[in-house]
Every structure is written in structure tokens, then in C-alpha cells.
Scaffold this motif. Structure first.
Motif, PDB file in Angstrom:
ATOM      1  N   SER A  76      -3.261  -1.468  -1.222  1.00 18.91           N
ATOM      2  CA  SER A  76      -4.101  -2.501  -1.826  1.00 18.91           C
ATOM      3  C   SER A  76      -5.586  -2.149  -1.728  1.00 18.91           C
ATOM      4  O   SER A  76      -6.388  -2.570  -2.561  1.00 18.91           O
ATOM      5  N   ARG A  79      -6.766   0.195  -4.685  1.00 14.46           N
ATOM      6  CA  ARG A  79      -6.753  -0.361  -6.036  1.00 14.46           C
ATOM      7  C   ARG A  79      -7.954  -1.270  -6.266  1.00 14.46           C
ATOM      8  O   ARG A  79      -7.896  -2.210  -7.065  1.00 14.46           O
ATOM      9  N   PHE A 109      -2.788   8.498  -4.069  1.00 11.28           N
ATOM     10  CA  PHE A 109      -4.031   8.031  -4.679  1.00 11.28           C
ATOM     11  C   PHE A 109      -5.085   9.135  -4.576  1.00 11.28           C
ATOM     12  O   PHE A 109      -6.083   9.004  -3.844  1.00 11.28           O
ATOM     13  N   PRO A 155      -7.566  -6.628  -5.916  1.00 10.03           N
ATOM     14  CA  PRO A 155      -8.536  -5.644  -6.424  1.00 10.03           C
ATOM     15  C   PRO A 155      -9.984  -6.110  -6.406  1.00 10.03           C
ATOM     16  O   PRO A 155     -10.894  -5.296  -6.502  1.00 10.03           O
TER      17      PRO A 155
END
Length: 407
Positions: A76, A79, A109, A155
Motif C-alpha cells: 500500500s 501505490r 515495485f 493512495p
């Protein structure tokens, strides 16, 4: 009933006990109402935001054990709807099991600047702070966000929490949180956080302003951190998160409460863990703020109302005041935890709040006796001000060289 009256002894003692309990009930009802007003003001406030104020941020994510849904918690933070930030995971031992999850995040990522740092400061009695000391040496940016490993965000977290920093007088920003848990013990633990602790934060903000921070999110200017002594200044204390807000506040900086509410994945799996967590929490608060901790007796409405029923022999006045106290308590819990925080655990188990309050009262009393706490499997002894007087009984693991995993 006869046993209670026998223990109370004389009429004057019984009258004094009734007066004390009535005072606690009435002060608690007042507190519950004030908490609702404090929450209403905070969550309804209109806040301006400068969309061009988005300085780069380094996120420090200390690791110790694998939390529930660890991968999604970490992901999380990858993002974020934010132009430039760095994410540093840190562990004090190469054997830390959460390192594997952090490295998987780095692979998944590749466009996020991610590092994994292994090795903490061996002289820090608080292993988390020792870990942070090593991590911050790899930080690129002048704004630092310290976030516990069991936190999950949306986000817009970074762009929301940074907003108060546009005011140079603000040195620290912290966040409320809602807890998710499973099982009876986890639910009881989560209920205390959302219906007891979070309301107390909102009341503190209204009465005296925020002068502390919470591990859910501690956004701090690196210059402010260094001014108050850096992480070494809190390395020997249990309540490091509290001090990372309190020291800047004492130095003259503002500590702001962000409107962003983060999600907290609570791993309490047994009553033993629940009791250990609550005792650590209570003894940490008692050590840091002894008079404030003692004053919490004036918020123990549910236990006081039950004792009042016993002392008065179930009189109409006793029942009336008990009903008023319980209604006010449940009303405050619903308004703050369910309506404002959108806490799912509180919504489904609101009826357990009185049971949780009774257990909380027992552990509040027990915190006055003894000075040891159990934290992440380690046992510590705490002294005045929350200072850790002894190193953990379990080894924190060897110190290894710092390693960059991804960039």
C-alpha cells in the motif's frame, strides 16, 4: 450484597464510597459528551491544502516478525499518488522473517525507490529505535515518515499527511487509526483502541493540543528530529512514538493530527497476548505521564456504575445513573469509532464495549503494580519516565552490514 456492605463497614465509609462512585460516573458522562464534541469538530473541519506543496519523503518501515497481511500492508505504501518518495525497510537481524516479504515488494515495485537495511544500533535498549537509527542513515530526503509494519494506507496517504507541513511551525504530523482484528481477544484489543484510546486523543487535541505522536504515522522534519537529539534521544525508552511527538512539542514546534485515518492490522491472537499488550500500554503511559494516568480513573464510568449498583443495593438512583453512564458510553463509542473512524470491529462488536471497559479497568489497576512489560517476545523492565532499565531477555540478533536491495 451483604458481603459488600460488610466490607464497606460504617455508614460514613459507605456514604464516601457512594459519593466517589457517583462523581466518577458523572465525570465519565461529561467526558463521553466532550469526546463526541471533540470528534465532531475535528472530522467536520474544512482544511485547505496547497497542491503544489509535495516535498520528497523518506518512509521508514521497521520490521520485527511477520504481521497479518504483511505483503498488502507494505504494498500500500508503494501505490502512493505522490511524485517522489523513498521506502526503507529495516531489520536488526538477517534472520528476520519479514525481510523476505520486503525483498519481494522491492521486486514487484521496481519503479519505487526501495531499500532494505539490516543491522541496528546495538546500544539501543529499544530494538525498534536501534533499527530506525540504522535506517535513517540511508534516508535521502529531509522529511521522514515513520510507519509501523502493521499499517495499511490508501493512495492518498502521503499527499494528505504532508499538507500541515506547509506551515513551517509544524514539526510533526501524526494519524488516528482504525484496527482490524480476528477472534475474541483481537476484537477486545481493537475495541479498546477505537472506542477508548482514539477518543482520548481527540479530547487531548481539544483541551491542550497534540503533544505526542503515534506509531501509526509519525511525519517529522529531519531537522526537527536532529534538533531534539535524533533517535538516540529516545533509544532507551519504551514509548518512543510518544516522545517523537513530545520532544518537538517541548522544543516549540506544533504537532498536528492529520484527518487521514490509517488501517491497523492487529495480530492479537490470544487472551495472553491481549493482556500483555494492555499491560505494556498501560505501564508505558503510567511511566510517561503518571498524573495523567491516575486521572484516567475519572473516565472509568462503566466499572464505577456497576460498583455503584452494588454499593446502593440496586437502588433506583443507582440503576438510573448506571443506565445514563452506559448509554453515554455506548453513544460515544458508536459516534467516534463507527461513524467517524469507520471501524468495522467496533460496528460488529459494539455491545462488547462494557465488557471491554471492565477488563480495561482491571488492567488499569494492575499497571500500578509491577514494572515489567513483554514486547515482541522480549521482557523489559521500565523505570521513571518510561526509560527501559534493562536490555531485552531475548537476543535481538547480530548486527550486519547495511544492504541496498532496490532503487
Amino acid at each position: 450484597m451483604h458481603v459488600v456492605h460488610h466490607l464497606l463497614g460504617s455508614h460514613s465509609v459507605a456514604l464516601f464510597a457512594r459519593s466517589v462512585l457517583v462523581t466518577i460516573c458523572l465525570s465519565s458522562v461529561t467526558y463521553y459528551g466532550f469526546a463526541i464534541l471533540s470528534a465532531k469538530e475535528f472530522f467536520s473541519a474544512v482544511r485547505s491544502r496547497n497542491p503544489h506543496f509535495q516535498p520528497p519523503i523518506t518512509i521508514l518501515k521497521p520490521l520485527r516478525g511477520i504481521d497479518r497481511d504483511a505483503y498488502e500492508n507494505f504494498a500500500s505504501f508503494c501505490r502512493q499518488r505522490y511524485p517522489k518518495y523513498q521506502l526503507i525497510f529495516g531489520a536488526d537481524s538477517p534472520d528476520e522473517p519479514a525481510i523476505g516479504v520486503a525483498r519481494q515488494i522491492a521486486r514487484d515495485f521496481p519503479n519505487v525507490d526501495i531499500r532494505v537495511v539490516i543491522g541496528g544500533a546495538p546500544t539501543a535498549r529499544n530494538p525498534k529505535v536501534g533499527n530506525l537509527t540504522a535506517m535513517v542513515s540511508q534516508a535521502k530526503y529531509p522529511t521522514i515518515l515513520i510507519s509501523d509494519s502493521d499499517i495499511r494506507v490508501g493512495p492518498g496517504h502521503l499527499e494528505t499527511i504532508i499538507a500541515p507541513m506547509a506551515d513551517p511551525r509544524v514539526g510533526v504530523v501524526t494519524c488516528l487509526y482504525r484496527s482490524e482484528a480476528t477472534g475474541f481477544a483481537g476484537t477486545m484489543d481493537a475495541l479498546g483502541l477505537s472506542t477508548d484510546f482514539q477518543p482520548s486523543v481527540l479530547v487531548a487535541r481539544k483541551v491542550e493540543g497534540i503533544s505526542f505522536a503515534m506509531g501509526s504515522a509519525i511525519l517529522i522534519r529531519r531537522s526537527v528530529l536532529e534538533e531534539v537529539g535524533g533517535f538516540p534521544a529516545v533509544a532507551d525508552y519504551l514509548a518512543d512514538d510518544y516522545l517523537l511527538g513530545n520532544l518537538p512539542a517541548r522544543a516549540g514546534y506544533q504537532v498536528e493530527l492529520s484527518p487521514y485515518v490509517v488501517d491497523h492490522r492487529l495480530d492479537t491472537a490470544s487472551l495472553r497476548q491481549f493482556i500483555q499488550h494492555q499491560i505494556r500500554w498501560n505501564r508505558g503511559i503510567r511511566a510517561a505521564r503518571p498524573w495523567g494516568y491516575a486521572g484516567l480513573v475519572l473516565t472509568q464510568g462503566v466499572p464505577a456504575s456497576l460498583l455503584l449498583l452494588l454499593v446502593t443495593g440496586g437502588s433506583s438512583i443507582g440503576w438510573g445513573l448506571a443506565g445514563l453512564t452506559l448509554a453515554a458510553r455506548l453513544g460515544m463509542a458508536w459516534f467516534i469509532a463507527v461513524r467517524c473512524l469507520k471501524d468495522r470491529a467496533a460496528r460488529s462488536a459494539l455491545w462488547l464495549v462494557p465488557v471491554r471497559d471492565v477488563l480495561s479497568f482491571v488492567m488499569w489497576v494492575s499497571a500500578f503494580f509491577g514494572a515489567t512489560v513483554v514486547w515482541r517476545g522480549n521482557r523489559f523492565r521500565i523505570g521513571e519516565g518510561g526509560r527501559l532499565l534493562a536490555t531485552p531477555t531475548a537476543s535481538a540478533g547480530p548486527t550486519a552490514a547495511r544492504t541496498r536491495v532496490a532503487s
